[in-house]
Scaffold this motif. Structure first.
Motif, PDB file in Angstrom:
ATOM      1  N   MET A   1     -14.216  -2.926   1.319  1.00  0.00           N
ATOM      2  CA  MET A   1     -12.955  -2.544   1.973  1.00  0.00           C
ATOM      3  C   MET A   1     -12.744  -3.399   3.239  1.00  0.00           C
ATOM      4  SD  MET A   1     -11.788   1.183   3.233  1.00  0.00           S
ATOM      5  CE  MET A   1     -12.823   2.024   2.086  1.00  0.00           C
TER       6      MET A   1
ATOM      7  N   ARG B   1      -3.346   4.210  -4.736  1.00  0.00           N
ATOM      8  CA  ARG B   1      -3.389   3.339  -3.552  1.00  0.00           C
ATOM      9  C   ARG B   1      -4.707   2.579  -3.378  1.00  0.00           C
ATOM     10  NH1 ARG B   1       0.087   6.675   0.996  1.00  0.00           N
ATOM     11  NH2 ARG B   1       2.093   6.271  -0.008  1.00  0.00           N
ATOM     12  N   ASN B   2      -5.735   3.030  -4.069  1.00  0.00           N
ATOM     13  CA  ASN B   2      -6.998   2.283  -3.955  1.00  0.00           C
ATOM     14  C   ASN B   2      -6.876   0.885  -4.551  1.00  0.00           C
ATOM     15  OD1 ASN B   2      -8.244   4.310  -2.673  1.00  0.00           O
ATOM     16  ND2 ASN B   2      -9.646   4.882  -4.310  1.00  0.00           N
ATOM     17  N   TYR B   3      -5.946   0.731  -5.506  1.00  0.00           N
ATOM     18  CA  TYR B   3      -5.836  -0.576  -6.171  1.00  0.00           C
ATOM     19  C   TYR B   3      -5.285  -1.663  -5.244  1.00  0.00           C
ATOM     20  CZ  TYR B   3      -7.130   2.068 -10.280  1.00  0.00           C
ATOM     21  OH  TYR B   3      -7.807   2.870 -11.145  1.00  0.00           O
TER      22      TYR B   3
ATOM     23  N   LEU C   1     -12.511   8.389  -0.523  1.00  0.00           N
ATOM     24  CA  LEU C   1     -12.317   7.322  -1.506  1.00  0.00           C
ATOM     25  C   LEU C   1     -11.536   7.849  -2.717  1.00  0.00           C
ATOM     26  CD1 LEU C   1     -15.724   5.420  -1.595  1.00  0.00           C
ATOM     27  CD2 LEU C   1     -13.488   4.401  -1.184  1.00  0.00           C
TER      28      LEU C   1
ATOM     29  N   LEU D   1     -14.570  -0.890  -3.928  1.00  0.00           N
ATOM     30  CA  LEU D   1     -13.718  -0.713  -2.749  1.00  0.00           C
ATOM     31  C   LEU D   1     -14.555  -0.258  -1.554  1.00  0.00           C
ATOM     32  CD1 LEU D   1     -10.912  -0.606  -1.455  1.00  0.00           C
ATOM     33  CD2 LEU D   1     -10.699   1.734  -2.275  1.00  0.00           C
ATOM     34  N   TYR D   2     -15.456   0.685  -1.791  1.00  0.00           N
ATOM     35  CA  TYR D   2     -16.309   1.173  -0.696  1.00  0.00           C
ATOM     36  C   TYR D   2     -17.098   0.013  -0.073  1.00  0.00           C
ATOM     37  CZ  TYR D   2     -20.702   2.774   1.318  1.00  0.00           C
ATOM     38  OH  TYR D   2     -21.788   2.922   2.132  1.00  0.00           O
TER      39      TYR D   2
ATOM     40  N   ASP E   1     -13.710   2.174  -7.343  1.00  0.00           N
ATOM     41  CA  ASP E   1     -13.864   2.892  -6.073  1.00  0.00           C
ATOM     42  C   ASP E   1     -15.135   2.468  -5.359  1.00  0.00           C
ATOM     43  OD1 ASP E   1     -11.525   4.141  -6.522  1.00  0.00           O
ATOM     44  OD2 ASP E   1     -12.339   6.146  -6.896  1.00  0.00           O
TER      45      ASP E   1
ATOM     46  N   TYR F   1       0.830  -1.210   0.000  1.00  0.00           N
ATOM     47  CA  TYR F   1       0.000   0.000   0.000  1.00  0.00           C
ATOM     48  C   TYR F   1       0.866   1.262   0.000  1.00  0.00           C
ATOM     49  CZ  TYR F   1      -3.748   3.214   1.434  1.00  0.00           C
ATOM     50  OH  TYR F   1      -4.651   4.249   1.486  1.00  0.00           O
TER      51      TYR F   1
ATOM     52  N   LEU G   1      -7.964  -2.465  -2.807  1.00  0.00           N
ATOM     53  CA  LEU G   1      -9.039  -3.285  -3.382  1.00  0.00           C
ATOM     54  C   LEU G   1      -8.574  -4.733  -3.540  1.00  0.00           C
ATOM     55  CD1 LEU G   1     -11.825  -3.542  -4.719  1.00  0.00           C
ATOM     56  CD2 LEU G   1     -10.778  -2.874  -6.881  1.00  0.00           C
TER      57      LEU G   1
END
Lengths: 512, 471
Positions: B159, B28-30, B178, B155-156, B152, B20, B33
């Protein structure tokens, strides 16, 4: 924002990260934990295992046992619960008053509830002990014919001498049979050779200036073991009518605690010592005696024997001293082997003394089937015993439910069915001796003898100028690969396996 | 995989943080996820695809809803989205319960029963459903901007810090984070502290109390003595609080490290002076969800008094049913609904009059009684347990060692500490984000010790139950 802002927080966060990373690295070495740690194999990934969750379970268990730093985390946690709650996670330790440690089986023995681990019945226990004592007497009398001595050493239990430190309210005194006392009575009345160190400790406990047992160990203290060794030699000289190498205690000194005087404390795996770190020890020395004999001793028993072997090199006293731990694993010097792989009569006849050495908590299963096995094998020919076992095996296989349970057991233990079949058939045989060997059930010493005894004695006579032969034969039995090669040769020959072992031993002797 | 396991703490988490934080901020969301999918697959490999499919489907239904030109169409898409989310919950969580009841009815009527292979409950399904619904409704109500990126949105929903046991995060709470979030060292350190405090609440307190509670609740109720029943009930009351609030602390802490601000889920609930207040302090995000998406749509308290009471009861019956498909949970919801109605009728006035401490004690007592329904295995056992509480006979049947007693006392003190001013001050200091140097170092040492003790405890014991895992 400058890099110097919140510098303390940055440092602390970095340290936390480093702490978290330690387990997945191997850069920091940790002191290993004491005690038996069950080995876990890394689980193999399978899709079915992953889907039903069994792989995850195994992986978590594996990681729990193997991550780097586990030793430190466990030790700190153990210290925490010890310091604050006076508690341990080790199942096999009972914490007594003033930080005295005991093994639960010893506490159970003190409160007379130990026998219920073996039988539910007061009368059945007495019967079991009486039968075992009677059979031991038969073995003793048979061996006497061949100049061999078998005897029992009843070892003391810590609970008898430091009962004031036993925990309260955990156990209630029950009306049971205490095997050590009952055996002592039986041995007296049946004239079975017995070196009762329990009784001896009771006699000397008020007069000795050293602790008979350490506060945080389970066995007799090192110094007590020194005195036991000396007395044991004298007892063997008396009962076996032999002149042995004697030892003398030169001096007693105080020193840093030595193994195994704090064996239970070590199992707690805590950081700080809970008892005095010093104990009394003795300087021991052999008395020069050129005429002394070095007999061969087989010891069958519990872990108290280790402490005797630490006092002085036993090779100076005995020509051989294999230690049959609970009649299961044979230890000799640094090698070990299984009792399943030996010829019992061969071993017995190649020894001078056999000692059954059991403490108060373990003597309920005196000999761990050695007595029955020895009696049968001394009286009946190998072929006859094998035929009975074969019969039992056949009946086991014809019973479909029995067969199924054996197969299940073999799968669970990951061993061939034949091995389980053999073990269980032997178990059936030796647990119902009277049924299969009526002569043993009588009240007189059986007259039958295994013909193999004479063959062994004949070889001994033929090679009496070869005193090393017995120990070479024993060495062969300690090396599975050597044994295997002999077995292979025997399979393709008219000679028996034992004949081949003897031939091999002779060859070794003559050529090396 | 639960947070309070060595595989998570010592392997998943370090590897995840490594990936991360080496990833550039905007991407960083990837990794988050990816690791969330791994985390979920590890616990429910059979369900992960269904969960992902349902999430993607929902994303496009909501998109269609937002593009709908008429209110009717909008409503239709909104209903469709809610049905998709709820149908998964209904099938996986309640199908067994309904079939069992139908079969029981058929049995009474002498009809043959329906053959049915029981469905396994996937972890986190309840939280997944609620998060999906909040997104749909918030979009329908236009209280937040829709998420443009599918990843996204996924992810929400999944998570990993909050998927398994909450807190239930409303979309508009984290919508901005997000897309873009700040990484502040003090907050990250506070997040790490929060995580470790939660971990130790779970491992050092809750697990110890669980052993006492389990012993009492697994005894034959006909043989249960009064002291045992009381100790068992108290232990469970404290266990569930330290278990669930510990897990919420861990989720909030993890979120903080990653720059998210998840809502608080507990606020010293046992210091409540009424059941109404208790529900403002216990599982706050569930209460907020129920209020926002059920109680208010039903009319809330803007209707007649009778209707308000009925609404309250419906909400709590459903809340109980949400916790589990059994009559015990339904009754537990009804039990709390009943006391909430009583609060409205006269109880609040009465509790005010008797003073703060008696009101807290009385409320705590009622909450304790409620937890018996929650914990007991079946209604008859719950009834037997209640009888044992009040037949006033027998001696304590559980052997409480020093650790159990000490943990019970510590748990009680910590549960009520904020009633005293110094306790409140202490909590504020502990959960603050800015410390003096001395405080920082002292706290750090304390936190590291807690971490090592928790890991050590997990290493020596296989006993690590987690109550909210099944919800």
């Amino acid at each position: 924002m400058k890099w110097r802002d919140n510098i303390l927080e940055k440092i602390l966060l970095t340290i936390l990260v480093v702490i978290l990373v330690i387990p997945i690295t191997n850069v920091v070495p940790f002191r290993s934990l004491h005690g038996v740690v069950s080995e876990r194999e890394k689980p193999m990934f399978t899709l079915s295992g992953f889907k039903d969750g069994s792989y995850q379970k195994d992986l978590e268990k594996y990681i729990n046992m193997t991550y780097n730093g586990r030793e430190a985390a466990v030790r700190i946690y153990n210290q925490f619960i010890w310091t604050f709650f006076h508690k341990t996670n080790v199942e096999n330790i009972v914490i007594g008053k003033e930080n005295w440690l005991f093994e639960p089986q010893h506490v159970e023995d003190y409160y007379q509830s130990r026998m219920y681990k073996y039988t539910d019945d007061f009368v059945a226990m007495k019967k079991k002990l009486t039968t075992n004592a009677k059979r031991l007497f038969f073995v003793q009398e048979i061996l006497k014919e061949y100049g061999k001595t078998i005897f029992v050493m009843i070892e003391p239990g810590k609970e008898r001498f430091y009962s004031q430190y036993l925990p309260e309210n955990t156990y209630t005194k029950e009306k049971g049979v205490v095997a050590s006392d009952y055996y002592a009575y039986l041995f007296d009345s049946l004239h079975v050779n017995c070196f009762n160190t329990l009784r001896w400790f009771e006699q000397i406990q008020d007069s000795v200036s050293f602790p008979l047992f350490p506060q945080t160990g389970t066995h007799w203290s090192n110094i007590a073991a020194t005195y036991v060794l000396d007395s044991l030699i004298r007892y063997m000289e008396f009962v076996g009518n032999v002149n042995m190498q004697n030892v003398v205690i030169d001096s007693i000194y105080t020193a840093k605690i030595k193994e195994p005087d704090a064996d239970l404390e070590e199992l707690l795996n805590i950081e700080f010592p809970i008892a005095s770190t010093k104990m009394k020890y003795a300087n021991l020395r052999l008395l020069p005696d050129s005429a002394a004999e070095r007999p061969r001793l087989i010891t069958i028993g519990d872990s108290y024997f280790w402490n005797l072997s630490y006092q002085i090199p036993l090779k100076n006293i005995f020509s051989g001293y294999p230690y049959w731990y609970y009649n299961k694993t044979i230890y000799f010097d640094k090698d070990y082997n299984s009792t399943d792989d030996i010829n019992l009569v061969e071993q017995i006849m190649n020894s001078d003394f056999i000692m059954l050495s059991y403490c108060t908590a373990q003597i309920y299963d005196l000999g761990n089937s050695f007595i029955s096995r020895a009696l049968v094998n001394l009286c009946y020919d190998d072929e006859y015993v094998a035929s009975i076992i074969e019969k039992i095996q056949k009946s086991m296989l014809t019973d479909s439910s029995w067969k199924a349970s054996l197969q299940k057991k073999a799968e669970a233990q990951n061993v061939p069915l034949e091995q389980i079949l053999r073990t269980d058939a032997e178990y059936v045989l030796y647990n119902d001796l009277d049924k299969y060997f009526p002569e043993i059930a009588s009240d007189t010493v059986p007259k039958l003898r295994n013909k193999r005894i004479n063959e062994i004695l004949e070889i001994q006579e033929n090679y009496k100028d070869v005193p090393k032969l017995a120990s070479i034969i024993h060495s062969i039995y300690l090396f599975p690969s050597w044994l295997q090669s002999i077995k292979e040769k025997a399979d393709t020959s008219a000679l028996t396996f034992e004949d081949f072992v003897r031939r091999e031993a002779l060859w070794v002797y003559e050529n090396r | 995989m639960v947070f309070s396991s060595n595989i998570f703490l010592l392997f998943f988490l370090p590897v995840f943080f490594l990936c991360y934080f080496i990833t550039p901020v905007r991407y960083r969301n990837y990794p988050l996820l990816l690791f969330s999918i791994i985390f979920y697959s590890y616990g429910a490999p059979d369900f992960v695809l269904i969960l992902l499919l349902a999430t993607v489907l929902n994303f496009y239904i909501v998109k269609a809803m937002l593009k709908a030109t008429t209110e009717k169409k909008k409503k239709l898409f909104c209903a469709l989205s809610v049905v998709v989310s709820l149908s998964l919950l209904l099938y996986y969580k309640y199908a067994n319960f309904f079939v069992e009841n139908i079969n029981a009815f058929l049995h009474v009527c002498n009809h043959s029963s329906i053959s049915w292979r029981p469905v396994l409950l996937p972890i986190g399904i309840s939280f997944f459903t609620f998060q999906s619904i909040t997104y749909t409704i918030d979009m329908y109500r236009a209280t937040a901007k829709p998420n443009e990126k599918l990843t996204d949105y996924v992810l929400y929903i999944i998570m990993f810090p909050q998927l398994i046991a909450g807190p239930i995060v409303r979309y508009n709470t984290v919508a901005e984070e997000l897309v873009s979030r700040k990484y502040v060292t003090t907050q990250q350190l506070a997040g790490a502290y929060r995580f470790i405090i939660g971990l130790s609440k779970k491992v050092l307190i809750s697990n110890t109390l669980a052993k006492i509670a389990d012993e009492a609740f697994t005894m034959n109720v006909s043989e249960l003595s009064t002291p045992t029943a009381w100790i068992g009930m108290l232990a469970y009351t404290l266990q569930i609080y330290f278990d669930f609030s510990g897990y919420s602390d861990m989720a909030i802490g993890l979120g903080r490290i990653m720059g998210f601000h998840f809502p608080e889920n507990f606020d010293n609930p046992y210091t409540s002076k009424s059941i109404s207040e208790f529900w403002r302090r216990w599982h706050i995000t569930l209460g907020a969800f129920m209020r926002e998406y059920l109680y208010i749509p039903l009319g809330g308290n803007r209707v007649s008094k009778r209707r308000t009471y009925l609404n309250l009861w419906i909400v709590f019956l459903l809340s109980g049913f949400w916790h589990g498909a059994s009559y015990n949970f339904i009754l537990w919801g009804a039990f709390h609904g009943f006391f909430l109605v009583l609060d409205r009728l006269f109880m609040l006035d009465f509790l005010k009059r008797i003073g703060k401490i008696p009101a807290v004690i009385l409320t705590f007592f009622v909450v304790n009684l409620g937890w018996v329904l929650f914990r007991a295995d079946g209604l008859s056992n719950a009834l037997g347990f209640y009888q044992a509480l009040f037949h006033f006979s027998g001696a304590l049947q559980i052997s409480l060692d020093g650790e159990s007693i000490c943990t019970l006392i510590v748990a009680l003190i910590l549960s009520f500490i904020t009633l005293a001013k110094f306790g409140e001050k202490m909590c504020n200091t502990l959960y603050a984000e800015v410390y003096t140097t001395k405080q920082s170092i002292m706290l750090f040492i304390f936190i590291v010790l807690l971490l090592v003790l928790s890991v050590g405890s997990l290493s020596v014991s296989d006993f690590n139950p987690f109550i909210y895992f099944r919800f």
